[in-house]
Design a protein around this motif. Structure first.
Motif, PDB file in Angstrom:
ATOM      1  N   ILE A 282       0.796  -1.325  -0.083  1.00  0.00           N
ATOM      2  CA  ILE A 282      -0.038  -0.038  -0.199  1.00  0.00           C
ATOM      3  C   ILE A 282       0.697   1.482  -0.039  1.00  0.00           C
ATOM      4  O   ILE A 282       1.890   1.474   0.740  1.00  0.00           O
ATOM      5  N   ASP A 283       0.546   2.274  -1.031  1.00  0.00           N
ATOM      6  CA  ASP A 283       1.425   3.259  -1.128  1.00  0.00           C
ATOM      7  C   ASP A 283       0.652   4.421  -0.476  1.00  0.00           C
ATOM      8  O   ASP A 283      -0.583   4.816  -0.635  1.00  0.00           O
ATOM      9  N   ASP A 284       1.052   5.001   0.410  1.00  0.00           N
ATOM     10  CA  ASP A 284       0.323   6.040   1.278  1.00  0.00           C
ATOM     11  C   ASP A 284       0.417   7.567   0.946  1.00  0.00           C
ATOM     12  O   ASP A 284       0.459   8.455   1.740  1.00  0.00           O
ATOM     13  N   THR A 285       1.191   7.704  -0.229  1.00  0.00           N
ATOM     14  CA  THR A 285       1.277   9.055  -0.757  1.00  0.00           C
ATOM     15  C   THR A 285       0.264   9.892  -0.750  1.00  0.00           C
ATOM     16  O   THR A 285       0.268  11.279  -0.682  1.00  0.00           O
ATOM     17  N   TYR A 286      -1.092   9.401  -0.852  1.00  0.00           N
ATOM     18  CA  TYR A 286      -2.024  10.051  -0.996  1.00  0.00           C
ATOM     19  C   TYR A 286      -2.730  10.247   0.496  1.00  0.00           C
ATOM     20  O   TYR A 286      -4.159  10.657   0.485  1.00  0.00           O
ATOM     21  N   LEU A 287      -2.037  10.400   1.384  1.00  0.00           N
ATOM     22  CA  LEU A 287      -2.373  10.316   2.803  1.00  0.00           C
ATOM     23  C   LEU A 287      -3.574   9.494   3.051  1.00  0.00           C
ATOM     24  O   LEU A 287      -3.203   8.230   3.129  1.00  0.00           O
ATOM     25  N   HIS A 288      -4.757   9.845   3.504  1.00  0.00           N
ATOM     26  CA  HIS A 288      -6.067   8.943   3.930  1.00  0.00           C
ATOM     27  C   HIS A 288      -6.486   8.057   2.853  1.00  0.00           C
ATOM     28  O   HIS A 288      -7.171   7.373   2.980  1.00  0.00           O
ATOM     29  N   VAL A 289      -6.025   8.202   1.472  1.00  0.00           N
ATOM     30  CA  VAL A 289      -6.586   7.566   0.331  1.00  0.00           C
ATOM     31  C   VAL A 289      -5.553   6.449   0.185  1.00  0.00           C
ATOM     32  O   VAL A 289      -4.290   6.812  -0.691  1.00  0.00           O
ATOM     33  N   PRO A 290      -5.515   5.262   0.453  1.00  0.00           N
ATOM     34  CA  PRO A 290      -4.535   4.367   0.147  1.00  0.00           C
ATOM     35  C   PRO A 290      -4.642   3.942  -1.267  1.00  0.00           C
ATOM     36  O   PRO A 290      -5.560   3.856  -1.974  1.00  0.00           O
ATOM     37  N   LYS A 291      -3.209   3.709  -1.900  1.00  0.00           N
ATOM     38  CA  LYS A 291      -3.064   3.302  -3.230  1.00  0.00           C
ATOM     39  C   LYS A 291      -2.320   1.860  -3.130  1.00  0.00           C
ATOM     40  O   LYS A 291      -1.352   1.520  -2.900  1.00  0.00           O
ATOM     41  N   THR A 292      -3.086   0.818  -3.723  1.00  0.00           N
ATOM     42  CA  THR A 292      -2.815  -0.435  -3.835  1.00  0.00           C
ATOM     43  C   THR A 292      -1.695  -0.403  -4.938  1.00  0.00           C
ATOM     44  O   THR A 292      -1.958   0.317  -6.301  1.00  0.00           O
ATOM     45  N   THR A 293      -0.517  -0.802  -4.623  1.00  0.00           N
ATOM     46  CA  THR A 293       0.698  -0.957  -5.605  1.00  0.00           C
ATOM     47  C   THR A 293       0.502  -2.072  -6.750  1.00  0.00           C
ATOM     48  O   THR A 293       0.469  -3.088  -6.086  1.00  0.00           O
ATOM     49  N   MET A 294      -0.070  -2.013  -7.928  1.00  0.00           N
ATOM     50  CA  MET A 294      -0.187  -2.911  -8.849  1.00  0.00           C
ATOM     51  C   MET A 294       1.079  -3.237  -9.762  1.00  0.00           C
ATOM     52  O   MET A 294       1.104  -4.378 -10.269  1.00  0.00           O
ATOM     53  N   ILE A 295       2.000  -2.314  -9.983  1.00  0.00           N
ATOM     54  CA  ILE A 295       3.168  -2.746 -10.855  1.00  0.00           C
ATOM     55  C   ILE A 295       4.394  -3.168  -9.907  1.00  0.00           C
ATOM     56  O   ILE A 295       4.696  -2.224  -9.045  1.00  0.00           O
ATOM     57  N   GLY A 296       4.676  -4.175 -10.010  1.00  0.00           N
ATOM     58  CA  GLY A 296       5.687  -4.924  -9.223  1.00  0.00           C
ATOM     59  C   GLY A 296       5.380  -6.415  -8.999  1.00  0.00           C
ATOM     60  O   GLY A 296       4.777  -7.193 -10.069  1.00  0.00           O
ATOM     61  N   SER A 297       5.510  -7.248  -8.199  1.00  0.00           N
ATOM     62  CA  SER A 297       5.216  -8.607  -7.708  1.00  0.00           C
ATOM     63  C   SER A 297       5.098  -8.988  -6.389  1.00  0.00           C
ATOM     64  O   SER A 297       5.090  -8.048  -5.489  1.00  0.00           O
ATOM     65  N   GLY A 298       4.388  -9.954  -6.314  1.00  0.00           N
ATOM     66  CA  GLY A 298       4.142 -10.280  -4.799  1.00  0.00           C
ATOM     67  C   GLY A 298       3.485 -11.896  -4.572  1.00  0.00           C
ATOM     68  O   GLY A 298       3.698 -12.588  -5.678  1.00  0.00           O
ATOM     69  N   GLU A 299       2.999 -12.182  -3.570  1.00  0.00           N
ATOM     70  CA  GLU A 299       2.832 -13.702  -3.245  1.00  0.00           C
ATOM     71  C   GLU A 299       1.473 -13.523  -3.834  1.00  0.00           C
ATOM     72  O   GLU A 299       0.478 -12.572  -3.717  1.00  0.00           O
ATOM     73  N   ALA A 300       0.820 -14.911  -4.061  1.00  0.00           N
ATOM     74  CA  ALA A 300      -0.262 -15.094  -4.203  1.00  0.00           C
ATOM     75  C   ALA A 300      -1.108 -16.420  -4.070  1.00  0.00           C
ATOM     76  O   ALA A 300      -0.093 -17.395  -3.992  1.00  0.00           O
ATOM     77  N   TRP A 301      -2.372 -16.633  -3.810  1.00  0.00           N
ATOM     78  CA  TRP A 301      -2.615 -18.072  -3.999  1.00  0.00           C
ATOM     79  C   TRP A 301      -3.741 -18.006  -4.961  1.00  0.00           C
ATOM     80  O   TRP A 301      -4.839 -16.921  -5.244  1.00  0.00           O
ATOM     81  N   VAL A 302      -4.065 -19.112  -5.817  1.00  0.00           N
ATOM     82  CA  VAL A 302      -4.863 -19.398  -6.755  1.00  0.00           C
ATOM     83  C   VAL A 302      -5.769 -20.394  -6.437  1.00  0.00           C
ATOM     84  O   VAL A 302      -5.441 -21.439  -6.336  1.00  0.00           O
ATOM     85  N   SER A 303      -7.072 -20.281  -6.462  1.00  0.00           N
ATOM     86  CA  SER A 303      -8.031 -21.172  -6.010  1.00  0.00           C
ATOM     87  C   SER A 303      -8.881 -21.630  -7.073  1.00  0.00           C
ATOM     88  O   SER A 303      -9.714 -20.656  -7.790  1.00  0.00           O
ATOM     89  N   THR A 304      -9.232 -22.962  -7.556  1.00  0.00           N
ATOM     90  CA  THR A 304      -9.863 -23.592  -8.516  1.00  0.00           C
ATOM     91  C   THR A 304     -10.417 -24.977  -8.246  1.00  0.00           C
ATOM     92  O   THR A 304      -9.434 -25.550  -7.925  1.00  0.00           O
ATOM     93  N   GLY A 305     -11.664 -25.250  -8.568  1.00  0.00           N
ATOM     94  CA  GLY A 305     -12.202 -26.436  -8.285  1.00  0.00           C
ATOM     95  C   GLY A 305     -11.814 -27.137  -6.980  1.00  0.00           C
ATOM     96  O   GLY A 305     -11.745 -28.480  -6.617  1.00  0.00           O
ATOM     97  N   GLY A 306     -12.000 -26.456  -5.789  1.00  0.00           N
ATOM     98  CA  GLY A 306     -11.765 -26.750  -4.518  1.00  0.00           C
ATOM     99  C   GLY A 306     -10.142 -26.929  -4.028  1.00  0.00           C
ATOM    100  O   GLY A 306     -10.028 -27.514  -2.918  1.00  0.00           O
ATOM    101  N   LYS A 307      -9.281 -26.745  -4.933  1.00  0.00           N
ATOM    102  CA  LYS A 307      -7.885 -26.606  -4.329  1.00  0.00           C
ATOM    103  C   LYS A 307      -7.201 -25.273  -4.629  1.00  0.00           C
ATOM    104  O   LYS A 307      -7.736 -24.544  -5.429  1.00  0.00           O
ATOM    105  N   THR A 308      -6.162 -25.213  -4.104  1.00  0.00           N
ATOM    106  CA  THR A 308      -5.637 -24.005  -4.110  1.00  0.00           C
ATOM    107  C   THR A 308      -4.191 -24.052  -4.213  1.00  0.00           C
ATOM    108  O   THR A 308      -3.331 -24.957  -3.598  1.00  0.00           O
ATOM    109  N   LEU A 309      -3.511 -22.935  -5.073  1.00  0.00           N
ATOM    110  CA  LEU A 309      -2.042 -23.220  -5.658  1.00  0.00           C
ATOM    111  C   LEU A 309      -1.292 -22.010  -5.157  1.00  0.00           C
ATOM    112  O   LEU A 309      -1.735 -20.962  -5.633  1.00  0.00           O
TER     113      LEU A 309
END
Length: 355
Positions: A282-309
């Motif tokens: 979260i980028d707090d440049t805009y003070l009380h308005v949080p900006k989700t940082t979308m350019i970059g990378s991070g951990e994730a979980w993918v769920s389909t068909g009752g299983k998670t990867l």
């Protein structure tokens, strides 16, 4: 007694010519008779029957935001991304059950809002529509198409209009397609005639594909390589903690909000084929308005068909799609169907998987 030397060359030539003529004439007559008496060839009954019953396969295309097959020509229109309210006073929303993609993002006060995206099935009316936020250009730009919102800080509106996406805003509406409904209290009552807006922008191209898709649910990456997980709980704050529970009977994930079923306008619980939980800064440049940082990378979980990867998400630039890879750096394939993407803050949120 014959004098061989008296047999002249000219005599030998005439004799030879008569012999050749005698031989060729019967052959010519024979060939003529054969060509006259032979019946014309006809197609075999088996070949004719095969040709008359053969049906060529139906050509199909795939919806780029859903991965499902459709007849050719069904894709020739833009996608529509709309900022949708998730305040308690805005529920149940209009049209969320028909989305291809939904991004849930943190906004001020610990609340969340949606970027809801329609392409394969565009409702007549969607809403309630709310204002733009600083991360929305990074979320929406890869889709192209149209974005609709109710307004926002001018700096955020300028960021959105700087993209190649067609902008439609309630505060500066020239379309006449936004209105306020009497069913809700302001500011949770702005609705949009979605299909009419898309029809007016028919020359705008269809969106590019955002994720990789398998042909079926059992062939999706999570179904093949994941572990059984019944519930994916994403906590954004003490005020917002949605979860998704696998329902084997219907083959989808069912959504709950703060412990209660999350229903659409028809009273049916919201559902999804794929659920993605992405950990984001979260980028707090805009003070009380949080900006989700979308350019970059991070951990994730993918769920389909009752299983998670377990996965890694990456996004190289504003107009680049999100790319998902497994722990072996192999591209993850989702199942054909709709997808919800939970953008969960790293520093103030959590993702809990329940077996």
């Amino acid at each position: 007694m014959w004098d061989v030397s008296a047999y002249r060359t000219s005599d030998r030539r005439r004799s030879t010519a008569r012999l050749i003529g005698a031989v060729l004439l019967p052959c010519a007559l024979l060939l003529s008779a054969c060509s006259t008496d032979r019946p014309a060839p006809t197609a075999s009954p088996r070949a004719s029957q095969a040709e008359s019953t053969y049906t060529p396969p139906i050509a199909t295309e795939r919806f780029p935001l859903r991965g499902t097959g459709v007849p050719p020509g069904s894709l020739a229109h833009p996608s529509l991304a709309v900022k949708i309210d998730d305040h308690e006073a805005a529920r149940p929303q209009f049209g969320l059950e028909r989305t291809d993609l939904v991004f849930e993002e943190l906004v001020e006060g610990g609340l969340t809002r949606y970027v809801a995206v329609w392409h394969s099935d565009i409702p007549d009316v969607v809403g309630p529509v709310r204002s733009i936020r600083p991360m929305d250009p990074d979320v929406i730009a890869p889709l192209g198409g149209i974005v609709a919102y109710s307004g926002g800080q001018q700096q955020f509106v300028d960021m959105m209009t700087a993209t190649s996406v067609v902008n439609a805003a309630f505060d500066s509406d020239e379309t006449g397609l936004f209105s306020r409904t009497d069913e809700r209290e302001a500011p949770h009552n702005v609705v949009l005639r979605a299909k009419a807006l898309v029809d007016r922008n028919g020359a705008v191209p269809a969106p590019p594909q955002q994720f990789a898709y398998a042909a079926t649910v059992p062939e999706s990456s999570a179904a093949v390589d994941g572990i059984p997980v019944t519930t994916i709980s994403s906590r954004f704050s003490d005020s917002r903690w949605p979860d998704w529970t696998w329902d084997a009977a219907s083959g989808v994930y069912l959504r709950r909000q703060e412990g209660a079923p999350d229903l659409d306008a028809g009273g049916v619980q919201l559902r999804s084929t794929n659920v993605l939980a992405l950990r984001v800064a979260i980028d707090d440049t805009y003070l009380h308005v949080p900006k989700t940082t979308m350019i970059g990378s991070g951990e994730a979980w993918v769920s389909t068909g009752g299983k998670t990867l377990h996965a890694l998400w990456t996004k190289a630039a504003q107009d680049a799609p999100i790319h998902l890879t497994d722990d072996n750096a192999v591209t993850i394939r989702l199942a054909p169907g709709n997808t919800w993407i939970e953008l969960v803050p790293v520093d103030r949120g959590s993702v809990i998987l329940v077996p």
